[in-house]
Design a protein around this motif. Structure first.
Motif, PDB file in Angstrom:
ATOM      1  N   PHE A  45       0.870  -1.180   0.000  1.00 38.12           N
ATOM      2  CA  PHE A  45       0.000   0.000   0.000  1.00 38.12           C
ATOM      3  C   PHE A  45       0.910   1.234   0.000  1.00 38.12           C
ATOM      4  O   PHE A  45       1.636   1.489   0.973  1.00 38.12           O
ATOM      5  CB  PHE A  45      -0.880  -0.040   1.257  1.00 38.12           C
ATOM      6  CG  PHE A  45      -2.001   0.965   1.267  1.00 38.12           C
ATOM      7  CD1 PHE A  45      -3.317   0.559   1.030  1.00 38.12           C
ATOM      8  CD2 PHE A  45      -1.766   2.312   1.537  1.00 38.12           C
ATOM      9  CE1 PHE A  45      -4.368   1.473   1.058  1.00 38.12           C
ATOM     10  CE2 PHE A  45      -2.810   3.231   1.561  1.00 38.12           C
ATOM     11  CZ  PHE A  45      -4.117   2.808   1.326  1.00 38.12           C
ATOM     12  N   ILE A  46       0.861   1.984  -1.096  1.00 40.58           N
ATOM     13  CA  ILE A  46       1.751   3.148  -1.237  1.00 40.58           C
ATOM     14  C   ILE A  46       0.927   4.438  -1.162  1.00 40.58           C
ATOM     15  O   ILE A  46       0.005   4.644  -1.941  1.00 40.58           O
ATOM     16  CB  ILE A  46       2.502   3.125  -2.592  1.00 40.58           C
ATOM     17  CG1 ILE A  46       3.263   1.805  -2.779  1.00 40.58           C
ATOM     18  CG2 ILE A  46       3.426   4.327  -2.706  1.00 40.58           C
ATOM     19  CD1 ILE A  46       4.458   1.635  -1.888  1.00 40.58           C
ATOM     20  N   THR A  47       1.331   5.282  -0.228  1.00 40.09           N
ATOM     21  CA  THR A  47       0.716   6.607  -0.080  1.00 40.09           C
ATOM     22  C   THR A  47       1.700   7.668  -0.526  1.00 40.09           C
ATOM     23  O   THR A  47       2.876   7.618  -0.168  1.00 40.09           O
ATOM     24  CB  THR A  47       0.383   6.890   1.410  1.00 40.09           C
ATOM     25  OG1 THR A  47      -0.442   5.860   1.909  1.00 40.09           O
ATOM     26  CG2 THR A  47      -0.290   8.243   1.572  1.00 40.09           C
ATOM     27  N   VAL A 100      -0.711   3.130 -10.617  1.00 42.67           N
ATOM     28  CA  VAL A 100      -1.776   3.504  -9.676  1.00 42.67           C
ATOM     29  C   VAL A 100      -1.140   3.619  -8.288  1.00 42.67           C
ATOM     30  O   VAL A 100      -0.310   2.785  -7.926  1.00 42.67           O
ATOM     31  CB  VAL A 100      -2.871   2.391  -9.641  1.00 42.67           C
ATOM     32  CG1 VAL A 100      -3.919   2.682  -8.590  1.00 42.67           C
ATOM     33  CG2 VAL A 100      -3.520   2.218 -11.009  1.00 42.67           C
ATOM     34  N   VAL A 101      -1.509   4.642  -7.522  1.00 43.28           N
ATOM     35  CA  VAL A 101      -1.105   4.642  -6.110  1.00 43.28           C
ATOM     36  C   VAL A 101      -2.295   4.165  -5.284  1.00 43.28           C
ATOM     37  O   VAL A 101      -3.432   4.128  -5.757  1.00 43.28           O
ATOM     38  CB  VAL A 101      -0.628   6.025  -5.585  1.00 43.28           C
ATOM     39  CG1 VAL A 101       0.682   6.435  -6.197  1.00 43.28           C
ATOM     40  CG2 VAL A 101      -1.682   7.086  -5.734  1.00 43.28           C
ATOM     41  N   ASP A 102      -2.025   3.806  -4.051  1.00 42.31           N
ATOM     42  CA  ASP A 102      -3.104   3.302  -3.196  1.00 42.31           C
ATOM     43  C   ASP A 102      -3.836   4.433  -2.493  1.00 42.31           C
ATOM     44  O   ASP A 102      -5.037   4.339  -2.252  1.00 42.31           O
ATOM     45  CB  ASP A 102      -2.521   2.297  -2.198  1.00 42.31           C
ATOM     46  CG  ASP A 102      -1.955   1.117  -2.947  1.00 42.31           C
ATOM     47  OD1 ASP A 102      -2.743   0.290  -3.418  1.00 42.31           O
ATOM     48  OD2 ASP A 102      -0.721   1.062  -3.143  1.00 42.31           O
ATOM     49  N   LEU A 103      -3.097   5.486  -2.167  1.00 48.81           N
ATOM     50  CA  LEU A 103      -3.712   6.606  -1.455  1.00 48.81           C
ATOM     51  C   LEU A 103      -2.989   7.885  -1.835  1.00 48.81           C
ATOM     52  O   LEU A 103      -1.759   7.957  -1.767  1.00 48.81           O
ATOM     53  CB  LEU A 103      -3.602   6.365   0.066  1.00 48.81           C
ATOM     54  CG  LEU A 103      -4.155   7.453   0.995  1.00 48.81           C
ATOM     55  CD1 LEU A 103      -5.665   7.637   0.810  1.00 48.81           C
ATOM     56  CD2 LEU A 103      -3.857   7.100   2.460  1.00 48.81           C
ATOM     57  N   TYR A 104      -3.761   8.888  -2.260  1.00 49.03           N
ATOM     58  CA  TYR A 104      -3.189  10.200  -2.583  1.00 49.03           C
ATOM     59  C   TYR A 104      -3.809  11.212  -1.626  1.00 49.03           C
ATOM     60  O   TYR A 104      -5.043  11.279  -1.492  1.00 49.03           O
ATOM     61  CB  TYR A 104      -3.490  10.565  -4.037  1.00 49.03           C
ATOM     62  CG  TYR A 104      -2.610  11.669  -4.586  1.00 49.03           C
ATOM     63  CD1 TYR A 104      -1.227  11.653  -4.395  1.00 49.03           C
ATOM     64  CD2 TYR A 104      -3.146  12.728  -5.308  1.00 49.03           C
ATOM     65  CE1 TYR A 104      -0.413  12.657  -4.912  1.00 49.03           C
ATOM     66  CE2 TYR A 104      -2.336  13.736  -5.838  1.00 49.03           C
ATOM     67  CZ  TYR A 104      -0.968  13.689  -5.637  1.00 49.03           C
ATOM     68  OH  TYR A 104      -0.148  14.682  -6.149  1.00 49.03           O
ATOM     69  N   ALA A 126      -7.601   5.276  -3.466  1.00 49.19           N
ATOM     70  CA  ALA A 126      -8.318   6.035  -2.435  1.00 49.19           C
ATOM     71  C   ALA A 126      -7.734   7.437  -2.394  1.00 49.19           C
ATOM     72  O   ALA A 126      -6.581   7.655  -2.791  1.00 49.19           O
ATOM     73  CB  ALA A 126      -8.180   5.365  -1.070  1.00 49.19           C
ATOM     74  N   ILE A 127      -8.538   8.387  -1.940  1.00 49.14           N
ATOM     75  CA  ILE A 127      -8.058   9.760  -1.777  1.00 49.14           C
ATOM     76  C   ILE A 127      -8.359  10.225  -0.364  1.00 49.14           C
ATOM     77  O   ILE A 127      -9.306   9.760   0.277  1.00 49.14           O
ATOM     78  CB  ILE A 127      -8.675  10.735  -2.809  1.00 49.14           C
ATOM     79  CG1 ILE A 127     -10.210  10.644  -2.834  1.00 49.14           C
ATOM     80  CG2 ILE A 127      -8.092  10.503  -4.185  1.00 49.14           C
ATOM     81  CD1 ILE A 127     -10.875  11.680  -3.762  1.00 49.14           C
ATOM     82  N   GLY A 128      -7.522  11.152   0.101  1.00 47.52           N
ATOM     83  CA  GLY A 128      -7.720  11.643   1.453  1.00 47.52           C
ATOM     84  C   GLY A 128      -7.008  12.959   1.664  1.00 47.52           C
ATOM     85  O   GLY A 128      -6.523  13.591   0.713  1.00 47.52           O
ATOM     86  N   THR A 185     -17.695  15.606  -3.618  1.00 51.11           N
ATOM     87  CA  THR A 185     -18.580  14.525  -4.056  1.00 51.11           C
ATOM     88  C   THR A 185     -18.071  13.181  -3.548  1.00 51.11           C
ATOM     89  O   THR A 185     -18.791  12.188  -3.596  1.00 51.11           O
ATOM     90  CB  THR A 185     -18.712  14.477  -5.591  1.00 51.11           C
ATOM     91  OG1 THR A 185     -17.402  14.287  -6.147  1.00 51.11           O
ATOM     92  CG2 THR A 185     -19.306  15.756  -6.135  1.00 51.11           C
ATOM     93  N   VAL A 186     -16.819  13.160  -3.098  1.00 45.94           N
ATOM     94  CA  VAL A 186     -16.243  11.943  -2.508  1.00 45.94           C
ATOM     95  C   VAL A 186     -15.815  12.280  -1.078  1.00 45.94           C
ATOM     96  O   VAL A 186     -15.154  13.296  -0.850  1.00 45.94           O
ATOM     97  CB  VAL A 186     -15.011  11.458  -3.317  1.00 45.94           C
ATOM     98  CG1 VAL A 186     -14.389  10.213  -2.668  1.00 45.94           C
ATOM     99  CG2 VAL A 186     -15.376  11.192  -4.772  1.00 45.94           C
ATOM    100  N   THR A 187     -16.204  11.436  -0.125  1.00 50.52           N
ATOM    101  CA  THR A 187     -15.740  11.604   1.260  1.00 50.52           C
ATOM    102  C   THR A 187     -14.296  11.122   1.351  1.00 50.52           C
ATOM    103  O   THR A 187     -13.979  10.033   0.842  1.00 50.52           O
ATOM    104  CB  THR A 187     -16.618  10.761   2.216  1.00 50.52           C
ATOM    105  OG1 THR A 187     -17.947  11.256   2.156  1.00 50.52           O
ATOM    106  CG2 THR A 187     -16.129  10.836   3.651  1.00 50.52           C
ATOM    107  N   PRO A 188     -13.397  11.897   1.971  1.00 50.68           N
ATOM    108  CA  PRO A 188     -12.020  11.410   2.110  1.00 50.68           C
ATOM    109  C   PRO A 188     -12.012  10.036   2.792  1.00 50.68           C
ATOM    110  O   PRO A 188     -12.770   9.807   3.742  1.00 50.68           O
ATOM    111  CB  PRO A 188     -11.362  12.466   3.000  1.00 50.68           C
ATOM    112  CG  PRO A 188     -12.211  13.684   2.871  1.00 50.68           C
ATOM    113  CD  PRO A 188     -13.601  13.208   2.609  1.00 50.68           C
ATOM    114  N   ALA A 189     -11.159   9.157   2.291  1.00 51.91           N
ATOM    115  CA  ALA A 189     -11.050   7.837   2.913  1.00 51.91           C
ATOM    116  C   ALA A 189     -10.204   7.914   4.180  1.00 51.91           C
ATOM    117  O   ALA A 189     -10.415   7.157   5.128  1.00 51.91           O
ATOM    118  CB  ALA A 189     -10.445   6.848   1.923  1.00 51.91           C
ATOM    119  N   VAL A 190      -9.245   8.849   4.181  1.00 49.29           N
ATOM    120  CA  VAL A 190      -8.251   8.935   5.256  1.00 49.29           C
ATOM    121  C   VAL A 190      -7.983  10.403   5.578  1.00 49.29           C
ATOM    122  O   VAL A 190      -7.994  11.245   4.687  1.00 49.29           O
ATOM    123  CB  VAL A 190      -6.917   8.260   4.802  1.00 49.29           C
ATOM    124  CG1 VAL A 190      -5.788   8.532   5.780  1.00 49.29           C
ATOM    125  CG2 VAL A 190      -7.101   6.755   4.606  1.00 49.29           C
TER     126      VAL A 190
END
Ligand SMILES: NC(=O)c1ccc[n+]([C@@H]2O[C@H](COP(=O)([O-])OP(=O)(O)OC[C@H]3O[C@@H](n4cnc5c(N)ncnc54)[C@H](OP(=O)(O)O)[C@@H]3O)[C@@H](O)[C@H]2O)c1
Length: 272
Positions: A72-74, A102-106, A134-136, A153-158
């Motif tokens: 999992f890369i952020t 693709v990254v896992d979290l931006y 995922a975005i956060g 329109t998207v809730t932050p995942a993190v």
């Protein structure tokens, strides 16, 4: 070593404990640290464009035998790159340096007031295009999140914030829980500043653990993803060795009272 995972609000799973690589003076050590961590079973790496070491993370991933889909890369968009188009450009650069499709979290690294709404819109675009799983956000306190929710329109995942007993603000954790945002804590070790705090030492002695391990355990026992940084393999191993004991309710609650506003980074409320 098996590390538990959490499930984010979009169904993506994220390890509860990973490696931070903020190490501006030790760039040469980052590749080796990531290789060591991966070999020890770590599957979450937290980098950022501003750390200047995304290429080192890429080199470590390439050198390891760990399949891409197990890691999992952020990474994060830096303050100077805020704004819709510039965020998209910064993302492309990060992806190239990381050698990934693709990254896992931006994450938005800091809530820079002028452009943070447009920056979030760019993250929503990247997420819709499937370029990040995922975005956060990072360093967002409830007022920043309230503002984000006005247009998102998207809730932050993190939400990644500084999280240790010494800067513990339960209201932020409660807010994120209520909104389905996973809290992730940085600087869980307070960069070693509290290793000799007698109250912390007394707790550590009761478990036969180091003060560093108690701080990591406190974070994971809160269900908060945490990313202690070290470039030393023995320390990385020790920091991850926190799943064979549990803090008693009394010790956990005592740690919850250690707040003295010690922070290694800016206070998010300075970014209103
Ligand atoms: N989103 C943000 O704004 C933000 C801000 C800051 C940090 N972060 C992220 O959070 C990560 C962690 O935070 P951090 O690096 O600031 O601080 P930290 O993890 O609290 O502390 C790291 C420091 O503790 C030392 N250390 C680690 N384990 C140790 C052990 N077992 N015994 C003795 N010393 C130990 C490390 O030295 P050695 O490396 O020499 O072992 C390093 O100097 C960063 O790397 C970064 O990925 C994010």
């Amino acid at each position: 070593m098996t590390i538990p995972s959490v499930t984010l609000n979009n169904g993506v799973t994220m390890p509860l404990l990973g490696l931070g690589v903020y190490a501006p003076k030790q760039r040469n050590d980052v590749q080796q640290a990531v290789e060591d961590a991966l070999a020890l079973g770590c599957r979450l790496i937290d980098t950022a464009a501003i750390y200047g070491n995304e290429r080192d993370v890429a080199a470590a991933l390439a050198a390891s035998n760990v399949p891409r889909n197990e890691v999992f890369i952020t990474t994060k968009v830096w303050n100077a790159d805020h704004g819709f188009d510039s965020t998209l450009r910064a993302f492309d650069e990060s992806l190239t340096k990381l050698g990934l499709d693709v990254v896992d979290l931006y994450l938005i690294h800091w809530p820079i007031r002028e452009h943070r709404r447009d920056t979030w819109r760019a993250l929503e675009r990247l997420y819709a295009e499937g370029r990040t799983r995922a975005i956060g956000v990072s360093n967002y306190y409830p007022p920043h999140l309230d503002e984000l929710f006005e247009t998102a329109t998207v809730t932050p995942a993190v939400n990644q914030i500084e999280f240790s007993p010494y800067c513990y603000v339960p209201e932020v954790l409660d807010y994120c829980r209520a909104k389905g945002i996973q809290l992730e804590g940085y600087a869980p070790l307070v960069r070693g500043q509290k290793q000799h705090d007698p109250r912390l030492v007394a707790i550590a002695e009761r478990y036969g653990k180091s003060t560093y391990q108690i701080l990591v355990r406190w974070s994971v026992q809160h269900g908060v993803v945490t990313i202690p940084k070290s470039v030393h393999k023995d320390r990385i191993r020790a920091n991850f060795d926190v799943f064979d004991f549990e803090l008693t309710e009394a010790d956990f609650q005592q740690l919850n009272t250690f707040f003295d506003n010690t922070r290694i980074a800016d206070h998010p409320m300075d970014y209103l």
